[in-house]
Design a protein around this motif. Structure first.
Motif, PDB file in Angstrom:
ATOM      1  N   HIS A  64       1.215  -1.254   0.317  1.00  0.00           N
ATOM      2  CA  HIS A  64      -0.172   0.246   0.012  1.00  0.00           C
ATOM      3  C   HIS A  64       0.986   1.117   0.024  1.00  0.00           C
ATOM      4  N   ASP A  65       0.573   1.824  -0.790  1.00  0.00           N
ATOM      5  CA  ASP A  65       0.662   3.557  -0.076  1.00  0.00           C
ATOM      6  C   ASP A  65       1.962   3.949  -0.861  1.00  0.00           C
ATOM      7  N   GLN A  69       3.987   9.294  -3.924  1.00  0.00           N
ATOM      8  CA  GLN A  69       4.543  10.012  -2.748  1.00  0.00           C
ATOM      9  C   GLN A  69       5.819  10.935  -3.582  1.00  0.00           C
ATOM     10  N   ALA A  73       9.343  10.246   1.357  1.00  0.00           N
ATOM     11  CA  ALA A  73       8.913   9.321   1.520  1.00  0.00           C
ATOM     12  C   ALA A  73       8.586   7.973   0.282  1.00  0.00           C
ATOM     13  N   ALA A 101      -3.590   3.570  -3.206  1.00  0.00           N
ATOM     14  CA  ALA A 101      -3.037   4.822  -1.840  1.00  0.00           C
ATOM     15  C   ALA A 101      -3.817   5.384  -1.444  1.00  0.00           C
ATOM     16  N   THR A 102      -3.430   4.763   0.283  1.00  0.00           N
ATOM     17  CA  THR A 102      -4.811   5.907   1.008  1.00  0.00           C
ATOM     18  C   THR A 102      -4.063   7.369   1.352  1.00  0.00           C
ATOM     19  N   ASP A 103      -2.933   6.958   1.575  1.00  0.00           N
ATOM     20  CA  ASP A 103      -2.312   8.336   2.182  1.00  0.00           C
ATOM     21  C   ASP A 103      -3.114   9.812   1.475  1.00  0.00           C
ATOM     22  N   PRO A 104      -3.306  10.021   3.128  1.00  0.00           N
ATOM     23  CA  PRO A 104      -3.376  12.022   2.090  1.00  0.00           C
ATOM     24  C   PRO A 104      -2.489  12.257   1.414  1.00  0.00           C
ATOM     25  N   ALA A 105      -1.327  12.240   2.175  1.00  0.00           N
ATOM     26  CA  ALA A 105      -0.585  13.254   1.523  1.00  0.00           C
ATOM     27  C   ALA A 105      -0.527  13.012  -0.058  1.00  0.00           C
ATOM     28  N   THR A 106      -0.873  12.365  -0.610  1.00  0.00           N
ATOM     29  CA  THR A 106      -0.378  11.450  -1.702  1.00  0.00           C
ATOM     30  C   THR A 106      -0.932  12.612  -2.734  1.00  0.00           C
ATOM     31  N   LYS A 140      -6.950   7.483  -1.752  1.00  0.00           N
ATOM     32  CA  LYS A 140      -7.201   9.165  -2.646  1.00  0.00           C
ATOM     33  C   LYS A 140      -7.579   9.283  -3.834  1.00  0.00           C
TER      34      LYS A 140
END
Length: 627
Positions: A64-65, A69, A73, A101-106, A140
């Motif tokens: 994941h994720d 990035q 990261a 990816a689920t990272d809000p920073a994506t 995301k």
């Protein structure tokens, strides 16, 4: 055809998981990386053990994720990718499952995302493996199958393809047909998971609602059919299933194999593009009725049960030629009391006390029924057959019971004439109008309900209804009904949790799941009620408040309600259909009989009356303790 399952769905340590999966009949696994991380051995050792069991590591997951990035990261994401590829080579794994990816920073830059996935594909190709992108509804940037396919097409690399999960694809109400334009060579992996058919946002549920195929309401057959037409030749895999639906490691693996094979076989029978998962697997069996229900009893329990059956106007018609086994009959309802000191019934009595130990179903072909059941992992049942006795095909049921099969292709349907002698009648007992067994209710732990459901619906041609919450005075009982298409065989599965509930107490007293009540069908409930009163039948007393409410709820005439009250008869209505119920007082610490009448196509079971019946049963038991 490769049949695979995710190791995360199986309890136990990694080697136990793999052995259980192989024993159940699967040919591949989705290896959940934390299972490997917690294992005290090298990937090479796991890979060798897997192959020795006849399994392949079809997929390593999760990853994941990765995409989108920046800075450190992004450097870390590619370092994690290289580590995953090292693990894959040690395991001998073929495909890396990449969750969007689920990272809000994506970042949302499509060119940057495409560049990341292109580099991922290149590194996979250098290692001789491939990656499959799975769109996560809570991702995301990539949340849907169409978005994931757009990304796969944009990368356009032979080592980068698409993964589908039926839960994610269908649970929002989408139809399988929208997947028919996916290029077959771009589809690398397919996960099958069911869910209740309801209107909800799966982004809020994530993986907490996963069910085995056939346990929910998604159109999985249509999903499989569409994918088969894409010439998909990869594994058909069971995705992770919610922890709340699982029981033991062995039962989940067995249920999962049964559910997966049954689904794929169903599609293969009508879809030329689909290969059958097992060769020569007979079709699901259409049960045409209950031939008998058998009780295990000792002499005291036999007397108590015989008194109840006599009050129901059953007659003891036949006695086994060599065993202490009696047939009681009314109409087409055959009840057997087995108090013989040897054999399966005697063992059941020792384990559970007085209990239903055996059920006979009428089918078109008894041998084919057993062939299908055993091919799906159900153990066959046999015990020594005496001189002059029939060897009736049977399988082990759930909860330690047995199911026998009777057909008319041989002498099986003549079992009562061959193995039993008529009993001389000293007194003619007029029948009460009970025509046949309407349904049988089986009580089990909550965690076992889905296992029982899968057992029945994959072996027999049976439909299921939605799960209903039944309010017990001391808690909630879950109830799900299944039946043959025309209602010849109806079963109620009741899941109990708390010891204080009537059903929970039954489980504790029986030391496990079992049949808690049998319902008989009458053509006229009021006529039957009169006969039962004359025979001294002990029926459950229903509270006066119920009849006061009943009159206003359905707008019933006072005289009609008085007739119901007089007979302690419960009533329900659904459209034009009407349903009537009479309950016996309980025996054997919770077992009871029911008499029902169905009018104008009523198909339910009086669910709204269940709390009334349960309250009456609790009052009866409390009065018995005080008395």
């Amino acid at each position: 055809m490769k049949l695979s399952v995710a190791t995360t769905s199986i309890p136990g340590d990694l080697l136990e998981k793999l052995e259980t999966i192989a024993d159940a009949g699967f040919t591949g696994v989705e290896l959940y990386e934390p299972d490997l991380t917690g294992f005290a051995g090298t990937p090479e050792k796991v890979g060798a053990h897997t192959r020795a069991l006849g399994l392949s590591v079809d997929v390593l997951q999760p990853f994941h994720d990765f995409e989108g990035q920046t800075g450190k990261a992004r450097t870390g994401a590619f370092a994690r990718l290289d580590h995953k590829l090292d693990l894959m080579q040690g395991l001998g794994a073929r495909t890396l499952l990449v969750g969007s990816a689920t990272d809000p920073a994506t970042i949302s830059d499509e060119d940057a995302l495409c560049g990341d996935f292109t580099e991922l594909a290149n590194r996979c190709a250098e290692r001789g493996v491939r990656a499959a992108l799975l769109a996560l509804p809570w991702g995301k940037c990539v949340q849907a199958d169409a978005q994931a396919l757009d990304m796969v097409n944009a990368v356009n690399h032979p080592a980068f393809g698409l993964a589908l999960n039926s839960f994610f694809s269908l649970a929002d109400g989408s139809q399988p047909a929208r997947l028919r334009d996916i290029p077959g060579d771009k589809l690398f992996h397919v996960q099958l998971s069911d869910a209740p058919a309801m209107d909800f946002d799966i982004r809020h549920l994530k993986s907490h609602f996963g069910l085995l195929p056939g346990q929910g309401g998604l159109n999985l057959a249509g999903f499989v059919r569409v994918i088969a037409r894409l010439n998909y030749d990869g594994p058909w895999s069971l995705a992770r299933v919610s922890d709340t639906t699982q029981s033991s490691r062995d039962s989940f693996a067995r249920d999962g194999f049964r559910a997966l094979v049954s689904l794929l076989d169903e599609v293969a029978r009508t879809e030329p593009a689909m290969r059958a998962p097992l060769s020569d697997l007979p079709q699901r069996v259409y049960p045409t009725g209950f031939e008998f229900v058998e009780f295990a009893a000792d002499k005291d329990a036999e007397r108590e049960l015989a008194e109840m059956l006599a009050a129901l106007c059953f007659r003891k018609e036949r006695q086994h030629v060599s065993k202490d086994v009696a047939l009681w009959r009314q109409g087409a309802a055959n009840l057997v009391i087995n108090s013989d000191p040897k054999g399966f019934a005697a063992e059941s009595f020792v384990q559970h006390g007085p209990t239903v130990c055996d059920m006979g179903l009428r089918v078109r072909d008894a041998d084919q029924t057993v062939t299908r059941a055993t091919a799906l992992g159900t153990p066959e049942f046999s015990q020594p057959v005496g001189v002059g006795e029939l060897d009736i095909p049977a399988i082990k049921g759930v909860g330690g019971s047995v199911v026998h099969f009777i057909d008319e292709k041989s002498d099986l349907h003549r079992v009562w004439d061959i193995e039993f002698d008529p009993v001389p009648r000293t007194e003619a007992i007029p029948p009460a109008g009970l025509r046949r067994i309407d349904h049988v209710a089986q009580t089990m732990r909550y965690q076992e309900m889905q296992s029982w459901l899968t057992y029945y619906t994959t072996t027999f041609e049976m439909d299921k209804t939605a799960v209903v919450d039944v309010v017990d005075p001391s808690g909630i009982v879950l109830s799900q009904a299944i039946s043959s298409p025309e209602g010849e065989v109806r079963l109620n599965l009741n899941g109990a949790g708390q010891r204080r509930t009537f059903a929970g107490a039954f489980l504790a007293d029986r030391f496990g799941a079992g049949v808690q009540h049998i319902a008989f069908l009458s053509d006229c409930i009021f006529e039957t009620s009169g006969h039962l009163a004359e025979a001294g039948f002990s029926r459950l007393e229903i509270a006066e408040n119920y009849y006061i409410d009943l009159k206003s709820r359905f707008g019933l005439e006072g005289a009609f309600v008085d007739k119901l009250r007089e007979g302690n008869i419960l009533y329900d209505r659904d459209g034009d259909g009407e349903y009537f119920q009479i309950y016996s007082t309980p025996i054997f610490d919770g077992f009871f009989f029911e008499i029902v009448e169905r009018r104008r196509g009523y198909q339910g079971y009086g669910a709204r009356n269940a709390p009334i019946r349960l309250a009456a049963q609790m009052r009866y038991q409390q009065a018995q303790k005080v008395g």
